[in-house]
Scaffold this motif. Structure first.
Motif, PDB file in Angstrom:
ATOM      1  N   MET A   1       0.829  -1.220   0.000  1.00  0.00           N
ATOM      2  CA  MET A   1       0.000   0.000   0.000  1.00  0.00           C
ATOM      3  C   MET A   1       0.860   1.265   0.000  1.00  0.00           C
ATOM      4  O   MET A   1       0.475   2.276  -0.597  1.00  0.00           O
ATOM      5  CB  MET A   1      -0.908   0.015   1.235  1.00  0.00           C
ATOM      6  CG  MET A   1      -2.084  -0.934   1.161  1.00  0.00           C
ATOM      7  SD  MET A   1      -3.279  -0.461  -0.088  1.00  0.00           S
ATOM      8  CE  MET A   1      -4.039   0.934   0.714  1.00  0.00           C
ATOM      9  N   VAL A   2       2.002   1.215   0.667  1.00  0.00           N
ATOM     10  CA  VAL A   2       2.865   2.400   0.729  1.00  0.00           C
ATOM     11  C   VAL A   2       3.354   2.766  -0.676  1.00  0.00           C
ATOM     12  O   VAL A   2       3.242   3.917  -1.111  1.00  0.00           O
ATOM     13  CB  VAL A   2       4.064   2.171   1.679  1.00  0.00           C
ATOM     14  CG1 VAL A   2       4.978   3.394   1.681  1.00  0.00           C
ATOM     15  CG2 VAL A   2       3.586   1.861   3.095  1.00  0.00           C
ATOM     16  N   GLY A   3       3.887   1.780  -1.385  1.00  0.00           N
ATOM     17  CA  GLY A   3       4.380   2.036  -2.740  1.00  0.00           C
ATOM     18  C   GLY A   3       3.253   2.413  -3.680  1.00  0.00           C
ATOM     19  O   GLY A   3       3.369   3.344  -4.487  1.00  0.00           O
ATOM     20  N   ALA A   4       2.129   1.690  -3.568  1.00  0.00           N
ATOM     21  CA  ALA A   4       0.991   1.909  -4.469  1.00  0.00           C
ATOM     22  C   ALA A   4       0.398   3.305  -4.290  1.00  0.00           C
ATOM     23  O   ALA A   4       0.136   4.012  -5.264  1.00  0.00           O
ATOM     24  CB  ALA A   4      -0.074   0.843  -4.229  1.00  0.00           C
ATOM     25  N   SER A   5       0.211   3.716  -3.035  1.00  0.00           N
ATOM     26  CA  SER A   5      -0.432   5.028  -2.828  1.00  0.00           C
ATOM     27  C   SER A   5       0.530   6.165  -3.156  1.00  0.00           C
ATOM     28  O   SER A   5       0.117   7.203  -3.691  1.00  0.00           O
ATOM     29  CB  SER A   5      -0.984   5.152  -1.400  1.00  0.00           C
ATOM     30  OG  SER A   5      -0.022   4.773  -0.465  1.00  0.00           O
ATOM     31  N   THR A   6       1.805   5.967  -2.887  1.00  0.00           N
ATOM     32  CA  THR A   6       2.792   6.995  -3.260  1.00  0.00           C
ATOM     33  C   THR A   6       2.843   7.148  -4.783  1.00  0.00           C
ATOM     34  O   THR A   6       2.830   8.268  -5.314  1.00  0.00           O
ATOM     35  CB  THR A   6       4.191   6.623  -2.732  1.00  0.00           C
ATOM     36  OG1 THR A   6       4.106   6.430  -1.319  1.00  0.00           O
ATOM     37  CG2 THR A   6       5.216   7.705  -3.033  1.00  0.00           C
TER      38      THR A   6
END
Ligand code: ATP
Ligand code: MG
Ligand code: FE
Length: 343
Positions: free
Chosen positions: A89-94
């Motif tokens: 989620m961190v990579g995806a939302s960034t």
């Protein structure tokens, strides 16, 4: 096309900038291994938090190294799965946030497609079709690769992945994490003739693997030596050697079989375990004899990294693929669900 790649599926924050004309412009990696070491394994919540802390600074580092600004980006690729959902989620939302603000396309990439294509970042890139051996912390698979997104599963592990087996055996030998490199180093001093560990599932036809019995065998050997009071430094090295020989031998036997079954002459080996020197030596030897050739990523790109995600993403983005507005974070996602980009 200039593509920023973001990898946050597990315990490595990876970022890279890939240019479809000029190749890889820059890449950076931050490993959380030291942070998780105290816990004996990856703690998902800590992993997500650390990605949050490190990702934006790493993106700035990579852009700085390539003398680029955000405005020079044409697209963003991120790992959409499989992996730890919070970390993904961190990579995806960034990625989605940046792409939205820059008004450029963004694409969620399959982590194992990234591993599989990583050797194509080298000078002598492999051509389709080929057989791929994916050997990492979470996967051991043989795949027939016809082209981008055209993957046929030939065989896989019915229990532990090869990398996982290395990590568990290393734990038994009190070598710490990640276990693969530690076992390989210790095995250098080991006597290959002292123990012979089993080569699981090589005596029957088929291309599946099993590594959990090897793990039990390792534990039994350690216990027996301890009971005899013979578990000294040399015994540790001899066990590491026997273990490595057994895994490598098993992988080589199945790769040979996969090439024979498919009639293909090219083999890609990718994922963390593909960094193993003994595996490369044995495979190269076995393949030369049958006029076949193996292709590996450079060492740094065997384990998780942003470059493979930037590269895999670029192949699909160039074909016009991109996410709609929804971010993608898919913890479980079979590689064979992928399709070639629609032309
Ligand atoms: P997956 O890609 O399946 O989601 P992962 O991303 O955790 O799993 P990688 O980062 O590709 O896996 O690889 C890490 C694994 O590779 C670890 O299990 C590690 O022990 C193993 N490994 C790394 N270097 C070596 C080596 N030289 N010899 C054997 N194994 C190694
Ligand atoms: Mg890792
Ligand atoms: Fe990986």
């Amino acid at each position: 096309m200039r593509v920023l790649g973001i990898e946050t599926s597990c315990d490595e924050t990876g970022v890279a900038l890939y240019d479809t004309r000029h190749g890889l412009l820059a890449d950076a990696l931050y490993s959380q291994v030291a942070m998780h070491a105290d816990f004996g394994g990856v703690v998902p919540e800590l992993a997500s938090r650390d990605h949050t802390r490190k990702l934006l600074p790493l993106i700035d580092d990579v852009l700085g190294e390539a003398h680029c600004g955000r405005a020079d980006l044409d697209a963003i690729a991120y790992t959409a799965g499989p992996g730890l959902v919070g970390a993904l989620m961190v990579g995806a939302s960034t990625a989605h946030g940046m792409a939205r603000s820059l008004d450029i396309p963004v694409l969620g990439v399959h982590h194992m497609e990234g591993h599989l294509l990583a050797p194509m970042l080298e000078d002598d890139p492999v051509a389709f079709p080929f057989v791929a051996l994916l050997v990492s912390g979470g996967h051991t698979q043989l795949v027939a690769v016809e082209g981008l997104g055209a993957y046929r599963l030939l065989g896989e592990s019915v229990d532990d992945a090869a990398g996982e087996a290395f990590d568990k055996a290393a734990k038994m030998l009190e070598l710490g994490y990640p276990g693969g490199p530690a076992i390989a180093r210790l095995a250098e001093h080991g006597d290959p003739t002292r123990f012979r560990f089993p080569r699981p599932m090589t005596d029957r036809p088929g291309l599946d693997f099993s590594f959990s019995g090897l793990k039990t065998h390792t534990l039994t050997t350690i216990k027996a030596l301890r009971d005899e009071g013979a578990l000294d430094e040399q015994a540790h090295a001899d066990i590491a050697r026997a273990f490595e020989e057994a895994v490598v031998d098993t992988l080589v036997i199945k790769c040979r079989r996969a090439l024979d079954d498919t009639g293909l002459k090219r083999l890609v080996v990718a994922g963390g375990v593909s960094a193993n020197v003994r595996l490369r030596e044995r495979l190269d030897h076995a393949l030369t004899k049958r006029r076949a050739k193996a292709f590996y990523p450079r060492n740094r790109f065997c384990t998780d990294n942003g470059a493979m995600i930037a590269y895999a993403g670029a192949q699909r983005l160039m074909a016009g693929e991109h996410d709609d507005s929804a971010i993608l974070a898919v913890p479980r996602w079979p590689l064979t669900d992928l399709r070639p980009p629609a032309v």
